[in-house]
Design a protein around this motif. Structure first.
Motif: not given
Length: 87
Positions: A15-39
């Motif tokens: 995450f720190q690398t994404m912040l420092e790169s200044s070009n990350t808009i969003a991330t998408f991931s899966g496989h958290d069993h019962l959790n489905d969220f965004h923020g």
């Protein structure tokens, strides 16, 4: 069931690398069993989806992410359940 958000034991610095790169808009991931969220954290949209397996506690679904090539900050996400697949 697993009701907590699962995180790695160690901070990889991703995450720190994404912040420092200044070009990350969003991330998408899966496989958290019962959790489905965004923020949004520190200006980066974070999206996760529950694991998609056939199990009594999980409704099978997929997420479709539509990117806008003219404005990368504008994207849409739609969840389709197995009932909507019409299969």
């Amino acid at each position: 069931g697993d009701r907590k958000v699962n995180t790695p034991w160690e901070n990889s610095g991703l995450f720190q690398t994404m912040l420092e790169s200044s070009n990350t808009i969003a991330t998408f991931s899966g496989h958290d069993h019962l959790n489905d969220f965004h923020g949004v954290w520190e200006g980066i949209a974070l999206h996760t989806a529950e694991v998609q397996v056939m199990a009594p506690m999980v409704q099978e679904a997929i997420k479709a992410i539509t990117l806008n090539k003219d404005n990368p900050t504008k994207f849409t996400i739609r969840t389709y359940t197995v009932d909507e697949w019409d299969i």
